[in-house]
Scaffold this motif. Structure first.
Motif, PDB file in Angstrom:
ATOM      1  N   THR A   1      -8.771   6.121  28.419  1.00  0.00           N
ATOM      2  CA  THR A   1      -8.406   7.156  29.392  1.00  0.00           C
ATOM      3  C   THR A   1      -7.052   6.899  30.035  1.00  0.00           C
ATOM      4  O   THR A   1      -6.490   7.798  30.660  1.00  0.00           O
ATOM      5  CB  THR A   1      -9.470   7.257  30.486  1.00  0.00           C
ATOM      6  OG1 THR A   1      -9.604   5.988  31.125  1.00  0.00           O
ATOM      7  CG2 THR A   1     -10.810   7.672  29.892  1.00  0.00           C
ATOM      8  N   SER A   2      -6.524   5.685  29.900  1.00  0.00           N
ATOM      9  CA  SER A   2      -5.233   5.381  30.512  1.00  0.00           C
ATOM     10  C   SER A   2      -4.612   4.193  29.798  1.00  0.00           C
ATOM     11  O   SER A   2      -5.295   3.422  29.117  1.00  0.00           O
ATOM     12  CB  SER A   2      -5.382   5.083  32.004  1.00  0.00           C
ATOM     13  OG  SER A   2      -6.140   3.907  32.206  1.00  0.00           O
ATOM     14  N   VAL A   3      -3.313   4.069  29.964  1.00  0.00           N
ATOM     15  CA  VAL A   3      -2.568   2.931  29.417  1.00  0.00           C
ATOM     16  C   VAL A   3      -1.795   2.292  30.563  1.00  0.00           C
ATOM     17  O   VAL A   3      -1.045   2.979  31.267  1.00  0.00           O
ATOM     18  CB  VAL A   3      -1.601   3.386  28.302  1.00  0.00           C
ATOM     19  CG1 VAL A   3      -0.732   2.217  27.858  1.00  0.00           C
ATOM     20  CG2 VAL A   3      -2.368   3.962  27.131  1.00  0.00           C
ATOM     21  N   ASP A   4      -1.985   1.010  30.739  1.00  0.00           N
ATOM     22  CA  ASP A   4      -1.314   0.274  31.802  1.00  0.00           C
ATOM     23  C   ASP A   4       0.055  -0.174  31.289  1.00  0.00           C
ATOM     24  O   ASP A   4       0.149  -1.006  30.393  1.00  0.00           O
ATOM     25  CB  ASP A   4      -2.160  -0.934  32.203  1.00  0.00           C
ATOM     26  CG  ASP A   4      -1.486  -1.782  33.277  1.00  0.00           C
ATOM     27  OD1 ASP A   4      -0.452  -1.344  33.818  1.00  0.00           O
ATOM     28  OD2 ASP A   4      -2.010  -2.867  33.564  1.00  0.00           O
ATOM     29  N   ARG A   5       1.107   0.382  31.899  1.00  0.00           N
ATOM     30  CA  ARG A   5       2.465   0.042  31.471  1.00  0.00           C
ATOM     31  C   ARG A   5       3.170  -0.844  32.499  1.00  0.00           C
ATOM     32  O   ARG A   5       4.389  -0.915  32.528  1.00  0.00           O
ATOM     33  CB  ARG A   5       3.283   1.321  31.264  1.00  0.00           C
ATOM     34  CG  ARG A   5       2.783   2.180  30.110  1.00  0.00           C
ATOM     35  CD  ARG A   5       3.699   3.390  29.909  1.00  0.00           C
ATOM     36  NE  ARG A   5       3.537   4.353  30.969  1.00  0.00           N
ATOM     37  CZ  ARG A   5       4.539   4.976  31.602  1.00  0.00           C
ATOM     38  NH1 ARG A   5       5.779   4.698  31.282  1.00  0.00           N
ATOM     39  NH2 ARG A   5       4.299   5.862  32.545  1.00  0.00           N
TER      40      ARG A   5
ATOM     41  N   ALA B   1      -0.870  -4.669  23.322  1.00  0.00           N
ATOM     42  CA  ALA B   1      -0.220  -4.144  22.130  1.00  0.00           C
ATOM     43  C   ALA B   1       1.263  -3.955  22.387  1.00  0.00           C
ATOM     44  O   ALA B   1       1.681  -3.690  23.519  1.00  0.00           O
ATOM     45  CB  ALA B   1      -0.851  -2.812  21.717  1.00  0.00           C
ATOM     46  N   ASP B   2       2.047  -4.096  21.337  1.00  0.00           N
ATOM     47  CA  ASP B   2       3.476  -3.832  21.431  1.00  0.00           C
ATOM     48  C   ASP B   2       3.774  -2.333  21.368  1.00  0.00           C
ATOM     49  O   ASP B   2       4.855  -1.894  21.742  1.00  0.00           O
ATOM     50  CB  ASP B   2       4.215  -4.521  20.281  1.00  0.00           C
ATOM     51  CG  ASP B   2       4.010  -6.024  20.303  1.00  0.00           C
ATOM     52  OD1 ASP B   2       4.502  -6.658  21.246  1.00  0.00           O
ATOM     53  OD2 ASP B   2       3.335  -6.551  19.394  1.00  0.00           O
ATOM     54  N   LEU B   3       2.805  -1.560  20.872  1.00  0.00           N
ATOM     55  CA  LEU B   3       2.985  -0.120  20.675  1.00  0.00           C
ATOM     56  C   LEU B   3       1.651   0.575  20.859  1.00  0.00           C
ATOM     57  O   LEU B   3       0.612   0.081  20.399  1.00  0.00           O
ATOM     58  CB  LEU B   3       3.511   0.151  19.256  1.00  0.00           C
ATOM     59  CG  LEU B   3       3.474   1.595  18.758  1.00  0.00           C
ATOM     60  CD1 LEU B   3       4.536   2.437  19.463  1.00  0.00           C
ATOM     61  CD2 LEU B   3       3.685   1.639  17.246  1.00  0.00           C
ATOM     62  N   VAL B   4       1.667   1.710  21.533  1.00  0.00           N
ATOM     63  CA  VAL B   4       0.510   2.599  21.599  1.00  0.00           C
ATOM     64  C   VAL B   4       0.905   3.942  21.002  1.00  0.00           C
ATOM     65  O   VAL B   4       1.950   4.496  21.348  1.00  0.00           O
ATOM     66  CB  VAL B   4       0.009   2.791  23.044  1.00  0.00           C
ATOM     67  CG1 VAL B   4      -1.040   3.898  23.113  1.00  0.00           C
ATOM     68  CG2 VAL B   4      -0.576   1.491  23.581  1.00  0.00           C
ATOM     69  N   VAL B   5       0.078   4.432  20.096  1.00  0.00           N
ATOM     70  CA  VAL B   5       0.294   5.742  19.488  1.00  0.00           C
ATOM     71  C   VAL B   5      -0.744   6.695  20.051  1.00  0.00           C
ATOM     72  O   VAL B   5      -1.952   6.514  19.832  1.00  0.00           O
ATOM     73  CB  VAL B   5       0.186   5.676  17.956  1.00  0.00           C
ATOM     74  CG1 VAL B   5       0.432   7.065  17.353  1.00  0.00           C
ATOM     75  CG2 VAL B   5       1.166   4.670  17.389  1.00  0.00           C
ATOM     76  N   ALA B   6      -0.291   7.679  20.804  1.00  0.00           N
ATOM     77  CA  ALA B   6      -1.196   8.676  21.372  1.00  0.00           C
ATOM     78  C   ALA B   6      -1.400   9.783  20.341  1.00  0.00           C
ATOM     79  O   ALA B   6      -0.580  10.678  20.194  1.00  0.00           O
ATOM     80  CB  ALA B   6      -0.611   9.242  22.661  1.00  0.00           C
ATOM     81  N   ALA B   7      -2.504   9.682  19.613  1.00  0.00           N
ATOM     82  CA  ALA B   7      -2.859  10.676  18.599  1.00  0.00           C
ATOM     83  C   ALA B   7      -4.210  11.274  18.958  1.00  0.00           C
ATOM     84  O   ALA B   7      -5.060  11.507  18.087  1.00  0.00           O
ATOM     85  CB  ALA B   7      -2.893  10.030  17.210  1.00  0.00           C
TER      86      ALA B   7
ATOM     87  N   SER C   1      -4.967  15.784  24.812  1.00  0.00           N
ATOM     88  CA  SER C   1      -4.642  14.369  24.999  1.00  0.00           C
ATOM     89  C   SER C   1      -4.657  13.942  26.468  1.00  0.00           C
ATOM     90  O   SER C   1      -3.919  14.478  27.298  1.00  0.00           O
ATOM     91  CB  SER C   1      -3.266  14.095  24.405  1.00  0.00           C
ATOM     92  OG  SER C   1      -2.804  12.813  24.775  1.00  0.00           O
ATOM     93  N   ARG C   2      -5.476  12.958  26.755  1.00  0.00           N
ATOM     94  CA  ARG C   2      -5.483  12.393  28.106  1.00  0.00           C
ATOM     95  C   ARG C   2      -4.251  11.539  28.348  1.00  0.00           C
ATOM     96  O   ARG C   2      -3.740  11.474  29.473  1.00  0.00           O
ATOM     97  CB  ARG C   2      -6.749  11.558  28.313  1.00  0.00           C
ATOM     98  CG  ARG C   2      -8.027  12.389  28.355  1.00  0.00           C
ATOM     99  CD  ARG C   2      -9.195  11.559  28.828  1.00  0.00           C
ATOM    100  NE  ARG C   2     -10.399  12.359  28.950  1.00  0.00           N
ATOM    101  CZ  ARG C   2     -11.549  11.904  29.442  1.00  0.00           C
ATOM    102  NH1 ARG C   2     -11.629  10.650  29.865  1.00  0.00           N
ATOM    103  NH2 ARG C   2     -12.614  12.682  29.527  1.00  0.00           N
ATOM    104  N   LEU C   3      -3.786  10.867  27.297  1.00  0.00           N
ATOM    105  CA  LEU C   3      -2.597  10.043  27.483  1.00  0.00           C
ATOM    106  C   LEU C   3      -1.371  10.911  27.746  1.00  0.00           C
ATOM    107  O   LEU C   3      -0.514  10.537  28.552  1.00  0.00           O
ATOM    108  CB  LEU C   3      -2.381   9.158  26.250  1.00  0.00           C
ATOM    109  CG  LEU C   3      -3.459   8.102  25.989  1.00  0.00           C
ATOM    110  CD1 LEU C   3      -3.012   7.172  24.868  1.00  0.00           C
ATOM    111  CD2 LEU C   3      -3.777   7.310  27.243  1.00  0.00           C
TER     112      LEU C   3
END
Length: 385
Positions: free
Chosen positions: A127-131, A148-154, A159-161
């Motif tokens: 539901t969220s990504v901590d940046r 992770a070094d990368l997040v892909v919002a697919a 999309s919640r992201l």
């Protein structure tokens, strides 16, 4: 490389992105919120750009083997008259492949088979990504946190992201059309591999499969959220006087097989497809109407391009800036063209406008339909090293 990625969403774009990233040496985890991979959906047509993208990640041949080439078909009137013919052989000469039709479940399965089973986590929702950490991103997963070094919002058009990254964006908008679709229970005698029929504010189409069954879809102008007690009976009522094989397709369908979804799109384009170490992909980035059959193809293009830029640029943020530069103009242009195609096709209701459109189609040279498809399907993928 030792780089790690989390792909949020296990649909066509997300799985393709995971395959591409693994090919360039990344460790990838795909998180899919569905608790069971039942592959709900009907059928899909893949144009040359989608097939070329699948070739780039090594699954093109498997998809071709499971798909039905679309050599014959076109656009018709409800009475059965032809407005335009599709020349699949001409497309094959131009692009190396005709359009192909395949059940979505088969495509999903082939993409999953190209990944190790342990890379796919189902029944989990991000539901969220901590940046907060400038060097890495952290993805909460149940009671754990994945770095992770990368997040892909697919994670699709809802999309919640994307909502988290762009809180001021209006999100998906209803297109004014709703779609009902299904795959027939048994084979149907079809004379064409593919066809669309345009009526007044309505479209009926089919895609033939290799086993003789077919996908059909009915697109209707409608207020949002309208649902029918018996969707199949409603389709029989709406299309009872339309040409063959439409009645046969409906007769070959189980009532419980009919899916009904409103067609939403990102009518307001995103200002960027990347934020820090997060890339948006597929419907999460550019959800579009299905009128050009390019939604999945554009997601596949996204996936290959993302892997290619990360293969050649060691700095993730710089690579994602390149990804945005390469993908956003093209995909948003295709989305605009799809919207316009719907307005000039299925959504037309005024009899005079319909008559003018039909006359223009009948008078257009046979090459015109090929040129229209080439405009969007003639795409060459970057090399993955």
């Amino acid at each position: 490389m030792g780089s790690s990625a989390v792909v949020v969403g296990g649909g066509i774009g997300g799985l393709a992105a995971a395959i591409g990233l693994r090919l360039i040496g990344w460790q990838v985890t795909v998180i899919e919120r569905a608790p069971v991979l039942d592959d709900a959906g009907a059928g899909i047509s893949l144009h040359a750009n989608g097939i070329r993208a699948l070739d780039a990640i090594g699954v093109g041949e498997a998809v071709r083997a499971a798909a039905q080439p679309q050599y014959t078909g076109g656009t018709r009137t409800p009475g059965g008259g032809w407005l335009a013919h599709m020349d699949g052989a001409a497309l094959e000469r131009e692009l190396g492949t005709p359009i192909v039709g395949i059940p979505r479940a088969a495509l999903h399965r082939l993409l999953r088979e190209a990944l190790p089973p342990e890379s796919l986590v189902i029944g989990a929702e991000v539901t969220s990504v901590d940046r907060s950490d400038p060097a890495r991103v952290r993805v909460p997963l149940d009671d754990t946190v994945l770095d992770a070094d990368l997040v892909v919002a697919a994670d699709g058009i809802n999309s919640r992201l994307r909502t988290q990254l762009f809180p001021g964006h209006p999100g998906p908008a209803y297109s004014g059309s709703t779609v009902l679709r299904a795959i027939t229970e048994h084979p149907v005698d079809l004379r064409t591999d593919f066809a669309l029929t345009w009526g007044q504010g309505a479209e009926f189409g089919h895609i033939a499969f290799t086993d003789g069954r077919a996908e059909w879809h009915a697109v209707l102008n409608s207020p949002a959220d309208v649902r029918y007690p018996d969707p199949l009976a409603e389709m029989r009522r709406r299309f009872d006087d339309w040409h063959d094989p439409i009645p046969a397709l409906l007769d070959a369908t189980r009532p419980e097989a009919v899916l009904h979804h409103d067609i939403n799109e990102l009518a307001t384009p995103l200002p960027t497809y990347s934020v820090g170490r997060i890339a948006l992909l597929g419907d999460a980035a550019h959800g579009m109407t299905p009128n050009l059959g390019q939604g999945a193809c554009q997601a596949l293009e996204d996936a290959v391009t993302l892997a290619a830029v990360l293969a050649t640029e060691p700095a993730v943020e710089v690579a994602l800036t390149r990804y945005d530069t390469e993908r956003r103009p093209r995909s948003q242009s295709v989305a605009r063209a799809a919207r316009q195609a719907g307005r000039m096709g299925q959504q037309l209701t005024h009899p005079l406008a319909i008559a003018l459109r039909n006359t223009a189609l009948r008078l257009a040279p046979s090459r015109a339909s090929v040129r229209t498809i080439l405009r969007h399907a003639d795409w060459t993928p970057p090399q993955l090293s």
